[in-house]
Write a protein that holds these residues in place. Structure first.
Motif, PDB file in Angstrom:
ATOM      1  N   GLY A   1       0.841  -1.188   0.000  1.00 32.31           N
ATOM      2  CA  GLY A   1       0.000   0.000   0.000  1.00 32.31           C
ATOM      3  C   GLY A   1       0.873   1.233   0.000  1.00 32.31           C
ATOM      4  N   GLU A   2       0.846   1.981  -1.108  1.00 28.73           N
ATOM      5  CA  GLU A   2       1.821   3.048  -1.300  1.00 28.73           C
ATOM      6  C   GLU A   2       1.209   4.441  -1.170  1.00 28.73           C
ATOM      7  N   GLY A   3       0.066   4.553  -0.483  1.00 29.92           N
ATOM      8  CA  GLY A   3      -0.563   5.851  -0.285  1.00 29.92           C
ATOM      9  C   GLY A   3       0.108   6.640   0.823  1.00 29.92           C
ATOM     10  N   ALA A   4      -0.602   7.662   1.316  1.00 28.49           N
ATOM     11  CA  ALA A   4      -0.027   8.551   2.327  1.00 28.49           C
ATOM     12  C   ALA A   4       0.353   7.794   3.594  1.00 28.49           C
ATOM     13  N   LEU A   5      -0.436   6.797   3.979  1.00 26.63           N
ATOM     14  CA  LEU A   5      -0.135   6.059   5.203  1.00 26.63           C
ATOM     15  C   LEU A   5       1.066   5.134   4.995  1.00 26.63           C
ATOM     16  N   GLY A   6       1.119   4.457   3.871  1.00 27.94           N
ATOM     17  CA  GLY A   6       2.282   3.633   3.575  1.00 27.94           C
ATOM     18  C   GLY A   6       3.552   4.461   3.501  1.00 27.94           C
ATOM     19  N   GLN A   7       3.448   5.640   2.909  1.00 32.46           N
ATOM     20  CA  GLN A   7       4.611   6.524   2.834  1.00 32.46           C
ATOM     21  C   GLN A   7       5.047   6.980   4.221  1.00 32.46           C
ATOM     22  N   GLY A   8       4.067   7.260   5.093  1.00 32.23           N
ATOM     23  CA  GLY A   8       4.399   7.653   6.464  1.00 32.23           C
ATOM     24  C   GLY A   8       5.089   6.539   7.220  1.00 32.23           C
ATOM     25  N   VAL A   9       4.631   5.315   7.025  1.00 34.10           N
ATOM     26  CA  VAL A   9       5.278   4.162   7.658  1.00 34.10           C
ATOM     27  C   VAL A   9       6.704   4.008   7.133  1.00 34.10           C
ATOM     28  N   ALA A  10       6.891   4.223   5.841  1.00 34.74           N
ATOM     29  CA  ALA A  10       8.233   4.106   5.259  1.00 34.74           C
ATOM     30  C   ALA A  10       9.192   5.111   5.886  1.00 34.74           C
ATOM     31  N   ARG A  11       8.727   6.333   6.092  1.00 35.69           N
ATOM     32  CA  ARG A  11       9.605   7.346   6.699  1.00 35.69           C
ATOM     33  C   ARG A  11      10.029   6.942   8.104  1.00 35.69           C
ATOM     34  N   LEU A  12       9.117   6.410   8.883  1.00 33.62           N
ATOM     35  CA  LEU A  12       9.485   5.953  10.230  1.00 33.62           C
ATOM     36  C   LEU A  12      10.448   4.772  10.144  1.00 33.62           C
ATOM     37  N   GLY A  13      10.182   3.859   9.230  1.00 36.64           N
ATOM     38  CA  GLY A  13      11.087   2.725   9.074  1.00 36.64           C
ATOM     39  C   GLY A  13      12.492   3.155   8.712  1.00 36.64           C
ATOM     40  N   GLN A  14      12.605   4.106   7.812  1.00 38.30           N
ATOM     41  CA  GLN A  14      13.926   4.604   7.422  1.00 38.30           C
ATOM     42  C   GLN A  14      14.613   5.300   8.586  1.00 38.30           C
ATOM     43  N   ALA A  15      13.837   5.988   9.431  1.00 37.22           N
ATOM     44  CA  ALA A  15      14.435   6.626  10.609  1.00 37.22           C
ATOM     45  C   ALA A  15      15.016   5.595  11.569  1.00 37.22           C
ATOM     46  N   PHE A  16      14.427   4.400  11.599  1.00 37.02           N
ATOM     47  CA  PHE A  16      14.956   3.316  12.430  1.00 37.02           C
ATOM     48  C   PHE A  16      16.090   2.560  11.739  1.00 37.02           C
ATOM     49  N   GLY A  17      16.445   2.949  10.537  1.00 41.14           N
ATOM     50  CA  GLY A  17      17.518   2.261   9.821  1.00 41.14           C
ATOM     51  C   GLY A  17      17.070   1.030   9.076  1.00 41.14           C
ATOM     52  N   MET A  18      15.776   0.937   8.758  1.00 43.49           N
ATOM     53  CA  MET A  18      15.264  -0.210   8.018  1.00 43.49           C
ATOM     54  C   MET A  18      15.365   0.039   6.518  1.00 43.49           C
ATOM     55  N   ARG A  19      15.527  -1.043   5.790  1.00 40.92           N
ATOM     56  CA  ARG A  19      15.404  -0.989   4.330  1.00 40.92           C
ATOM     57  C   ARG A  19      13.924  -1.127   3.992  1.00 40.92           C
ATOM     58  N   THR A  20      13.366  -0.190   3.257  1.00 39.69           N
ATOM     59  CA  THR A  20      11.930  -0.188   2.989  1.00 39.69           C
ATOM     60  C   THR A  20      11.647  -0.559   1.542  1.00 39.69           C
ATOM     61  N   LEU A  21      10.661  -1.441   1.353  1.00 37.59           N
ATOM     62  CA  LEU A  21      10.227  -1.890   0.034  1.00 37.59           C
ATOM     63  C   LEU A  21       8.732  -1.646  -0.099  1.00 37.59           C
ATOM     64  N   PHE A  22       8.323  -1.104  -1.227  1.00 37.00           N
ATOM     65  CA  PHE A  22       6.901  -1.002  -1.546  1.00 37.00           C
ATOM     66  C   PHE A  22       6.541  -2.128  -2.494  1.00 37.00           C
ATOM     67  N   ALA A  23       5.543  -2.911  -2.115  1.00 35.59           N
ATOM     68  CA  ALA A  23       5.153  -4.043  -2.943  1.00 35.59           C
ATOM     69  C   ALA A  23       4.342  -3.574  -4.135  1.00 35.59           C
ATOM     70  N   ALA A  24       4.656  -4.131  -5.290  1.00 39.95           N
ATOM     71  CA  ALA A  24       3.756  -3.988  -6.426  1.00 39.95           C
ATOM     72  C   ALA A  24       2.458  -4.731  -6.106  1.00 39.95           C
ATOM     73  N   HIS A  25       1.374  -4.330  -6.733  1.00 39.33           N
ATOM     74  CA  HIS A  25       0.103  -4.998  -6.467  1.00 39.33           C
ATOM     75  C   HIS A  25       0.198  -6.473  -6.837  1.00 39.33           C
ATOM     76  N   LYS A  26      -0.486  -7.291  -6.082  1.00 38.72           N
ATOM     77  CA  LYS A  26      -0.472  -8.730  -6.321  1.00 38.72           C
ATOM     78  C   LYS A  26      -0.910  -9.047  -7.754  1.00 38.72           C
ATOM     79  N   ASN A  27      -0.126  -9.878  -8.412  1.00 37.75           N
ATOM     80  CA  ASN A  27      -0.397 -10.325  -9.790  1.00 37.75           C
ATOM     81  C   ASN A  27      -0.299  -9.204 -10.823  1.00 37.75           C
ATOM     82  N   VAL A  28       0.357  -8.085 -10.463  1.00 40.48           N
ATOM     83  CA  VAL A  28       0.525  -6.969 -11.397  1.00 40.48           C
ATOM     84  C   VAL A  28       2.014  -6.732 -11.602  1.00 40.48           C
ATOM     85  N   THR A  29       2.421  -6.558 -12.825  1.00 46.40           N
ATOM     86  CA  THR A  29       3.821  -6.261 -13.135  1.00 46.40           C
ATOM     87  C   THR A  29       3.908  -4.940 -13.887  1.00 46.40           C
ATOM     88  N   GLY A  30       5.136  -4.443 -14.060  1.00 44.15           N
ATOM     89  CA  GLY A  30       5.346  -3.257 -14.873  1.00 44.15           C
ATOM     90  C   GLY A  30       5.003  -1.954 -14.193  1.00 44.15           C
TER      91      GLY A  30
END
Length: 317
Positions: A153-182
């Protein structure tokens, strides 16, 4: 103009409940059953409603209803097609939870990653005294720094979670939608996120394409035994398969704020495992900091005032 709020109890008591600035009659109900909707909205121009379903049969019995204002982002409780047919404006609120949901998500992650629930219970049970030393190790403790956070989920909430994760030194990945490529280089293939993440957190809407998107086949791909966090919507995860995955050791623990049925029914699989130290279930309150709810309510009143002025805002219908 008559405005009827069907479920006041879904907004916290600390919120200052301002009212629209134009002349109106305000009627408020703490809770409303689905079979009370028509009776309570008869003669109403505007309905304020969070989670009480308003379906087609009710909408067609409410000729005076002109607007539904939802004090939430999700609107699956409302028959949007019927509202469009009747010309009823439906407005929701957005962007109010950009701090509260990411913070709740990380409260769950930290509690589980550090074994806090289990250690707290051990102290209550007297195990510290039994250990006869300054510390003891009955639950795993892991740092967040250097681990991988998979965000679905790459909306505003997912982006907010990513920022906190990066502050903790985590590597953050956004998943592509299931069964969707490109989807481009900013997204990691769905299966790769499942396979490589130490923590997986869900921030997707509930739609036909996302219902049960995490089930037995997905759990089987989680090679790193991740924590699974859901502060999005119940129904994204098959809960029977979730308990099975915990039992098999395919995942290390769960932090769930959203369940398929809310409140959970007596036969809910998650109710059977609440005493486990690697399980945290909270009652759909990730969105509900006092600050977020006050922001939400300001939006509700603004949308009602905009509608009365002929400028409907945040329309979903």
């Amino acid at each position: 103009m008559r405005i009827v709020f069907l479920d006041r109890s879904t907004i916290g008591p600390a919120v200052t409940m301002s009212k629209p600035c134009f002349p109106h009659e305000w009627i408020e109900h703490d809770r409303t059953r689905p079979d009370q909707v028509v009776e309570r909205l008869t003669g109403a121009d505007i309905a304020v409603c969070n989670k009480v379903p308003i379906r087609r049969d009710a909408i067609m019995q409410l000729p005076d209803l002109k607007m539904i204002c939802i004090p939430a982002t999700g609107y699956d409780a409302f028959d949007i097609d019927a509202c469009k047919e009747r010309g009823i404006v439906v407005s929701n609120v957005r962007g109010y939870a950009v701090n509260t949901v990411p913070e709740h998500t990380f409260a769950l992650i930290l509690a589980l990653r550090r074994g806090l629930i289990g250690f707290r219970q051990d102290v209550i049970d007297g195990r510290w005294q039994e250990a006869q030393q300054f510390c003891f190790f009955t639950h795993p403790i892991n740092d967040l720094a250097g681990s991988t956070l998979g965000i679905i989920g790459e909306g505003a909430l997912g982006q907010g979670v990513a920022r906190l994760g990066q502050a903790f030194g985590m590597r953050t990945l956004f998943a592509a939608h299931k069964n969707v490529t490109g989807l481009g280089p900013l997204y990691t293939p769905f299966d790769e996120v499942l396979e490589t993440s130490d923590v997986i957190t869900l921030h997707s809407p509930l739609m036909p394409a996302t219902r049960n998107m995490i089930a037995a086949p997905e759990f089987a791909k989680m090679k790193r035994r991740p924590l699974l966090i859901n502060c999005a919507r119940g129904g994204l995860v098959n809960e029977a398969d979730l308990v099975d995955a915990l039992d098999k050791g395919q995942i290390a623990g769960i932090g769930f704020d959203c369940l398929t049925s809310e409140p959970p029914k007596a036969d809910s699989p998650l109710l059977q495992i609440l005493d486990r130290p690697n399980v945290i279930v909270t009652p759909h309150v990730a969105w509900a900091s006092d600050e977020a709810m006050q922001t939400l309510w300001h939006q509700v009143i603004q949308h009602i005032e905009n509608f009365e002025a002929g400028r409907p805002s945040n329309r979903v219908a």
